[in-house]
Design an enzyme around this catalytic site. Structure first.
Site, PDB file in Angstrom:
ATOM      1  N   GLU A 180       0.873  -1.173   0.000  1.00  0.00           N
ATOM      2  CA  GLU A 180       0.000   0.000   0.000  1.00  0.00           C
ATOM      3  C   GLU A 180       0.912   1.226   0.000  1.00  0.00           C
ATOM      4  O   GLU A 180       1.799   1.328   0.857  1.00  0.00           O
ATOM      5  CB  GLU A 180      -0.880   0.001   1.256  1.00  0.00           C
ATOM      6  CG  GLU A 180      -1.812   1.180   1.245  1.00  0.00           C
ATOM      7  CD  GLU A 180      -2.764   1.228   2.438  1.00  0.00           C
ATOM      8  OE1 GLU A 180      -2.722   0.313   3.286  1.00  0.00           O
ATOM      9  OE2 GLU A 180      -3.529   2.195   2.508  1.00  0.00           O
ATOM     10  N   ARG A 210       5.655 -13.032   9.669  1.00  0.00           N
ATOM     11  CA  ARG A 210       6.286 -11.725   9.446  1.00  0.00           C
ATOM     12  C   ARG A 210       7.726 -11.754   9.904  1.00  0.00           C
ATOM     13  O   ARG A 210       8.091 -12.534  10.789  1.00  0.00           O
ATOM     14  CB  ARG A 210       5.589 -10.648  10.300  1.00  0.00           C
ATOM     15  CG  ARG A 210       4.193 -10.347   9.952  1.00  0.00           C
ATOM     16  CD  ARG A 210       3.632  -9.355  10.976  1.00  0.00           C
ATOM     17  NE  ARG A 210       4.185  -8.022  10.794  1.00  0.00           N
ATOM     18  CZ  ARG A 210       3.667  -7.121   9.966  1.00  0.00           C
ATOM     19  NH1 ARG A 210       2.595  -7.408   9.261  1.00  0.00           N
ATOM     20  NH2 ARG A 210       4.217  -5.928   9.858  1.00  0.00           N
ATOM     21  N   LYS A 225       4.627   0.721   9.262  1.00  0.00           N
ATOM     22  CA  LYS A 225       4.706   2.003   8.577  1.00  0.00           C
ATOM     23  C   LYS A 225       4.068   3.114   9.416  1.00  0.00           C
ATOM     24  O   LYS A 225       4.539   4.241   9.423  1.00  0.00           O
ATOM     25  CB  LYS A 225       3.991   1.915   7.224  1.00  0.00           C
ATOM     26  CG  LYS A 225       4.836   1.256   6.155  1.00  0.00           C
ATOM     27  CD  LYS A 225       4.119   1.230   4.819  1.00  0.00           C
ATOM     28  CE  LYS A 225       3.054   0.182   4.792  1.00  0.00           C
ATOM     29  NZ  LYS A 225       2.516  -0.109   3.466  1.00  0.00           N
TER      30      LYS A 225
HETATM   31  P1  ATP Z   1       2.795  -2.135   7.872  1.00  0.00           P
HETATM   32  O1  ATP Z   1       2.217  -2.850   9.039  1.00  0.00           O
HETATM   33  O2  ATP Z   1       4.209  -1.779   8.030  1.00  0.00           O
HETATM   34  O3  ATP Z   1       1.974  -0.985   7.398  1.00  0.00           O
HETATM   35  P2  ATP Z   1       1.555  -3.629   5.854  1.00  0.00           P
HETATM   36  O4  ATP Z   1       1.408  -5.088   5.872  1.00  0.00           O
HETATM   37  O5  ATP Z   1       0.334  -2.838   6.155  1.00  0.00           O
HETATM   38  O6  ATP Z   1       2.780  -3.235   6.742  1.00  0.00           O
HETATM   39  P3  ATP Z   1       1.679  -3.455   3.038  1.00  0.00           P
HETATM   40  O7  ATP Z   1       2.100  -2.323   2.194  1.00  0.00           O
HETATM   41  O8  ATP Z   1       0.258  -3.865   3.002  1.00  0.00           O
HETATM   42  O9  ATP Z   1       2.118  -3.095   4.504  1.00  0.00           O
HETATM   43  O10 ATP Z   1       2.617  -4.706   2.796  1.00  0.00           O
HETATM   44  C1  ATP Z   1       2.958  -5.205   1.530  1.00  0.00           C
HETATM   45  C2  ATP Z   1       3.338  -6.639   1.683  1.00  0.00           C
HETATM   46  O11 ATP Z   1       4.439  -6.768   2.575  1.00  0.00           O
HETATM   47  C3  ATP Z   1       2.201  -7.461   2.253  1.00  0.00           C
HETATM   48  O12 ATP Z   1       2.083  -8.640   1.499  1.00  0.00           O
HETATM   49  C4  ATP Z   1       2.636  -7.747   3.658  1.00  0.00           C
HETATM   50  O13 ATP Z   1       2.145  -8.983   4.098  1.00  0.00           O
HETATM   51  C5  ATP Z   1       4.159  -7.746   3.543  1.00  0.00           C
HETATM   52  N1  ATP Z   1       4.763  -7.395   4.817  1.00  0.00           N
HETATM   53  C6  ATP Z   1       4.529  -6.298   5.567  1.00  0.00           C
HETATM   54  N2  ATP Z   1       5.237  -6.329   6.708  1.00  0.00           N
HETATM   55  C7  ATP Z   1       5.950  -7.483   6.689  1.00  0.00           C
HETATM   56  C8  ATP Z   1       6.863  -8.114   7.588  1.00  0.00           C
HETATM   57  N3  ATP Z   1       7.191  -7.540   8.750  1.00  0.00           N
HETATM   58  N4  ATP Z   1       7.392  -9.294   7.233  1.00  0.00           N
HETATM   59  C9  ATP Z   1       7.082  -9.861   6.063  1.00  0.00           C
HETATM   60  N5  ATP Z   1       6.227  -9.337   5.165  1.00  0.00           N
HETATM   61  C10 ATP Z   1       5.662  -8.153   5.473  1.00  0.00           C
HETATM   62 MG    MG Z   2      -1.399  -3.554   4.729  1.00  0.00          MG
END
Ligand code: ATP
Ligand code: MG
Length: 555
Positions: A34, A260, A270
């Protein structure tokens, strides 16, 4: 380690079986960020997995922006995400998509659900919806609008789209099961009204689809075979499957969850990273202390080190916190092989070599990498006045201190033996200069075989290049900052130390090369070309050895 990006794990086993039994001829993966912030080290795991698998299988990985939340998204974020993926060494080729590319199709599928009696417009307030959803112990309560006719729902949904209703006044919900043990299945909201300018579609839409509805359909439209996501989506999988089972679409990707990546002493959210930026607790998203990919890049971490780290951690379903030391070791392992050795004095103390001629300058030869001859040799100027490290002098040294103290002889790296004769102090008693003598026979550090235990680094004063050096420590002093009630309370106040008067041997500053150096006996450093003061700035990439490993074991 194997030469694949991704070592064998439960996901590669599923893929191999799917290819062997003919379910798929090859894979298509996607990385779906995102664009609401900069990517962090956790995302690196997902990038290395999705793009790495595509490389390993000679297949394709799409970059798809999951842009369904316009209030938090920006082009700056989208551009930073692309730069980070490329820097990590991956490429989406022609396959950069956006969930918003599919808004029209998604809308069509929503009408399809309505026509099948599987979606309805709900006029309850957001509070009522939340309340009537129940919780783990209480089943949900059907909405009074749940049994609207197909025609009424279509009319209402079209009116939502055409802007007849206020933001938040109505939603479209999937009609599944308010009694389901899985709360995600209790008639989830799939569209909301939100008048917000969108980075791609502008003001074309005032209704936006929700993540769970959007993601599975976007995967299917793109022909993704394996939709890899983190464990928190496990409970959403029934909804992912329900949507695809109930719309007319040929493709049904398999969602597979993995754990994760969490790294000790860092934040991988983020939202929280954004708080650090907004509150100006760091120097932007790419502050070298940040666990963002851009921060690690500015700090000087090689992309190869991050890829190696992710590979070493591996893919599983087990939640864990990886020690920061493992990441830093990965950085050290790469830099130990790739970083040329140079001399840099971080806290200079002037030394006058009394028996060295005033105007003489000699060029001495030093190896650029003691373990790798291919790095070659360089010439280093030597003269009567040099700088050494303040810490390499001690006034009242015991016999185990093999460096400078009055009467003691040390070896200057690549140069001569010098003996400390006298320390000159200022009015406050600080040592400001050392008077030494040198042995002209000891050039290259091999005199008549006498034992000189200490070797120290130095810079010829007349040739020294002044630079600013920035030393970094952990940004947080709690191993799990996210677990602290207010994570901002666990910020380490001493995470940045600026040394404004460091000195470098000549020829390092001017180089245009994108390299990290080992300042011998100190640490690895890399020039920070994006954020300079009146002097060139060098960031400490990582220390030579890890001083935290022991602490973490004890703590
Ligand atoms: P955040 O919690 O930092 O906002 P998010 O999951 O909301 O992370 P996205 O932009 O939706 O952020 O993530 C893109 C991809 O990265 C998704 O498939 C998510 O599952 C993966 N991802 C995010 N954080 C991690 C992590 N700590 N370890 C592995 N994969 C991750
Ligand atoms: Mg997300």
């Amino acid at each position: 380690m194997s030469d694949k990006n991704v070592t064998e794990n439960f996901i590669t086993q599923i893929i191999d079986a799917d290819i062997a039994n003919g379910k798929h001829s090859n894979i298509v993966t996607r990385f779906p960020p995102e664009p609401n912030g900069y990517l962090h080290v956790g995302h690196a795991k997902s990038i290395c997995l999705n793009f790495g698998l595509a490389q390993d299988y000679q297949a394709i990985c799409h970059l798809r922006f999951d842009d369904t939340n316009p209030e938090k998204e920006s082009n700056e974020y989208a551009e930073s995400i692309k730069a980070d993926i490329q820097w990590l060494g991956f490429d989406w080729g022609e396959n950069n998509f956006h969930a918003s590319d599919y808004f029209e199709q998604l809308y069509g599928y929503a009408e399809q659900l309505i026509e099948k009696g599987l979606a309805y417009v709900d006029d309850q307030t957001p509070e009522q919806i939340r309340e009537n959803r129940g919780d783990f112990t209480t089943p949900g309560i059907n909405s009074p609008y749940r049994d609207r006719s197909v025609d009424e729902n279509l009319t209402e949904f079209r009116a939502m789209r055409s802007g007849e209703y206020a933001d938040g006044s109505k939603v479209l919900r999937a009609k599944i099961d308010m009694q389901s043990g899985n709360i995600n299945m209790r008639d989830p909201v799939i569209y909301r009204i939100k008048r917000m300018h969108h980075i791609n579609t502008g003001d074309a839409w005032c209704i936006y689809p929700m993540y769970d509805f959007t993601h599975c359909i976007s995967d299917a439209i793109e022909g993704i075979t394996h939709s890899l996501c983190t464990l928190e989506f496990e409970d959403h999988r029934p909804l992912y499957d329900w949507v695809l089972d109930n719309i007319d679409i040929d493709c049904h990707p398999q969602q597979i969850e993995f754990s994760r990546l969490n790294v000790s002493y860092t934040i991988t959210s983020k939202r929280k990273l954004n708080q650090l930026v907004e509150n100006q607790l760091v120097d932007g998203w790419d502050d070298p202390r940040m666990s963002t990919i851009s921060g690690m890049r500015r700090r000087g971490y090689p992309p190869e080190a991050i890829r190696n780290f992710v590979k070493e951690v591996g893919i599983s379903k087990k939640e864990s916190v990886i020690s920061m030391t493992v990441l830093e070791d990965a950085v050290r392992n790469v830099l130990n092989k790739t970083a040329p050795r140079v001399m840099g004095v971080l806290k200079p103390l002037k030394v006058v070599i009394e028996n060295y001629p005033e105007d003489k300058v000699e060029m001495l030869t030093g190896s650029n990498h003691p373990q790798d001859e291919s790095f070659g040799l360089r010439e280093i100027p030597f003269s009567r006045e040099i700088y050494v490290e303040q810490d390499d002098y001690k006034e009242n040294a015991n016999r185990k201190f093999f460096r400078l103290t009055e009467g003691r002889e040390v070896r200057l790296r690549h140069a001569y033996y010098i003996t400390c004769r006298e320390a000159i102090k200022d009015a406050e008693g600080n040592v400001v200069e050392l008077r030494c003598t040198y042995d002209p026979e000891s050039r290259g550090g091999t005199a008549d075989g006498r034992k000189v235990k200490g070797t120290i680094h130095w810079i010829s004063a007349a040739h020294a290049e002044p630079v600013e050096v920035r030393l970094y420590d952990r940004l947080f002093n709690h191993p799990k900052p996210a677990a602290v009630e207010n994570f901002l309370d666990s910020i380490n106040p001493d995470s940045l130390e600026i040394l404004p008067n460091a000195m470098l041997e000549p020829g390092i500053v001017d180089q245009d090369k994108d390299v990290a150096y080992q300042f011998e006996r100190n640490a690895y450093f890399k020039r920070d070309k994006t954020h300079e003061t009146d002097r060139p700035v060098f960031n400490q990439v990582v220390t030579m050895r890890d001083s935290w490993a022991k602490l973490e074991q004890e703590g």
